[in-house]
Motif scaffolding. Structure first.
Motif, PDB file in Angstrom:
ATOM      1  N   MET A 100       0.825  -1.210   0.000  1.00  0.00           N
ATOM      2  CA  MET A 100       0.000   0.000   0.000  1.00  0.00           C
ATOM      3  C   MET A 100       0.859   1.259   0.000  1.00  0.00           C
ATOM      4  N   ARG A 101       1.973   1.252   0.713  1.00  0.00           N
ATOM      5  CA  ARG A 101       2.848   2.441   0.722  1.00  0.00           C
ATOM      6  C   ARG A 101       3.475   2.670  -0.644  1.00  0.00           C
ATOM      7  N   LYS A 102       3.840   1.603  -1.334  1.00  0.00           N
ATOM      8  CA  LYS A 102       4.391   1.747  -2.696  1.00  0.00           C
ATOM      9  C   LYS A 102       3.355   2.358  -3.630  1.00  0.00           C
ATOM     10  N   ALA A 103       2.080   2.083  -3.351  1.00  0.00           N
ATOM     11  CA  ALA A 103       0.988   2.598  -4.188  1.00  0.00           C
ATOM     12  C   ALA A 103       0.560   3.999  -3.746  1.00  0.00           C
ATOM     13  N   GLY A 104       1.241   4.553  -2.748  1.00  0.00           N
ATOM     14  CA  GLY A 104       0.921   5.901  -2.284  1.00  0.00           C
ATOM     15  C   GLY A 104      -0.083   5.945  -1.151  1.00  0.00           C
ATOM     16  N   GLY A 105      -0.399   4.806  -0.572  1.00  0.00           N
ATOM     17  CA  GLY A 105      -1.371   4.752   0.524  1.00  0.00           C
ATOM     18  C   GLY A 105      -0.724   4.282   1.812  1.00  0.00           C
ATOM     19  N   ASP A 106      -1.519   3.625   2.655  1.00  0.00           N
ATOM     20  CA  ASP A 106      -1.023   3.130   3.926  1.00  0.00           C
ATOM     21  C   ASP A 106      -1.925   1.999   4.401  1.00  0.00           C
ATOM     22  N   LEU A 107      -1.392   1.190   5.292  1.00  0.00           N
ATOM     23  CA  LEU A 107      -2.173   0.159   5.958  1.00  0.00           C
ATOM     24  C   LEU A 107      -2.011   0.387   7.446  1.00  0.00           C
ATOM     25  N   ARG A 108      -3.107   0.623   8.125  1.00  0.00           N
ATOM     26  CA  ARG A 108      -3.096   0.910   9.559  1.00  0.00           C
ATOM     27  C   ARG A 108      -3.846  -0.175  10.306  1.00  0.00           C
ATOM     28  N   ILE A 109      -3.462  -0.385  11.553  1.00  0.00           N
ATOM     29  CA  ILE A 109      -4.045  -1.465  12.356  1.00  0.00           C
ATOM     30  C   ILE A 109      -5.035  -0.894  13.366  1.00  0.00           C
ATOM     31  N   ALA A 110      -6.163  -1.577  13.515  1.00  0.00           N
ATOM     32  CA  ALA A 110      -7.175  -1.176  14.492  1.00  0.00           C
ATOM     33  C   ALA A 110      -7.559  -2.367  15.359  1.00  0.00           C
ATOM     34  N   ASN A 111      -7.960  -2.070  16.583  1.00  0.00           N
ATOM     35  CA  ASN A 111      -8.511  -3.064  17.514  1.00  0.00           C
ATOM     36  C   ASN A 111      -7.563  -4.190  17.880  1.00  0.00           C
ATOM     37  N   ALA A 112      -6.266  -3.924  17.943  1.00  0.00           N
ATOM     38  CA  ALA A 112      -5.331  -4.986  18.313  1.00  0.00           C
ATOM     39  C   ALA A 112      -5.607  -5.422  19.749  1.00  0.00           C
ATOM     40  N   THR A 113      -5.804  -6.713  19.946  1.00  0.00           N
ATOM     41  CA  THR A 113      -5.992  -7.244  21.297  1.00  0.00           C
ATOM     42  C   THR A 113      -4.661  -7.134  22.042  1.00  0.00           C
ATOM     43  N   ASP A 114      -4.693  -7.347  23.345  1.00  0.00           N
ATOM     44  CA  ASP A 114      -3.457  -7.287  24.133  1.00  0.00           C
ATOM     45  C   ASP A 114      -2.418  -8.253  23.574  1.00  0.00           C
ATOM     46  N   LYS A 115      -2.881  -9.437  23.173  1.00  0.00           N
ATOM     47  CA  LYS A 115      -1.976 -10.467  22.651  1.00  0.00           C
ATOM     48  C   LYS A 115      -1.305  -9.994  21.352  1.00  0.00           C
ATOM     49  N   ILE A 116      -2.100  -9.437  20.455  1.00  0.00           N
ATOM     50  CA  ILE A 116      -1.560  -8.962  19.170  1.00  0.00           C
ATOM     51  C   ILE A 116      -0.663  -7.742  19.405  1.00  0.00           C
ATOM     52  N   GLU A 117      -1.097  -6.856  20.289  1.00  0.00           N
ATOM     53  CA  GLU A 117      -0.295  -5.661  20.564  1.00  0.00           C
ATOM     54  C   GLU A 117       1.061  -6.042  21.160  1.00  0.00           C
TER      55      GLU A 117
END
Length: 118
Positions: free
Chosen positions: A69-86
């Motif tokens: 996504m960054r190469k395409a001029g955008g971004d990928l952002r993370i939402a709702n990460a559980t404690d385990k994922i965080e």
């Protein structure tokens, strides 16, 4: 793992469910991201709130998505990460690479804020 894709305002939300472990799922995600790029949709929120488990291949899949996504001029952002994922993001220091948000709404709004700044 499976994922649902939906559009919100000025971004696309990909909601992941189950175990994120790369492999064939990484191929499906990559194909989906390239379809979105062809449609000029490069602002992506990865909602990981329903992810039960993520291994290193799953993390690699997210990193690949971020790079794409960054190469395409955008971004990928993370939402709702559980404690385990965080904690996984902290241990791997990927917490410094991804923009991450406690809620889906905050992640979606972050794209609105960044487009106003430009």
């Amino acid at each position: 793992m499976n994922f649902n894709v939906s559009e919100r305002y000025n971004c696309v939300v990909i909601e992941f469910k189950g175990n994120v472990m790369g492999g064939p799922d990484a191929v499906k995600l990559n194909e989906k991201l390239h379809e979105l790029i062809e449609d000029n949709k490069t602002n992506i929120v990865a909602d990981v709130g329903k992810v039960k488990f993520m291994n290193s291949s799953g993390l690699g899949m997210l990193i690949g998505g971020l790079t794409t996504m960054r190469k395409a001029g955008g971004d990928l952002r993370i939402a709702n990460a559980t404690d385990k994922i965080e904690s996984l993001l902290v241990v791997t220091k990927l917490i410094t690479v991804f923009k991450h948000y406690k809620s889906l709404e905050a992640a979606v709004e972050s794209f609105a804020e960044s487009s106003e700044e430009e």
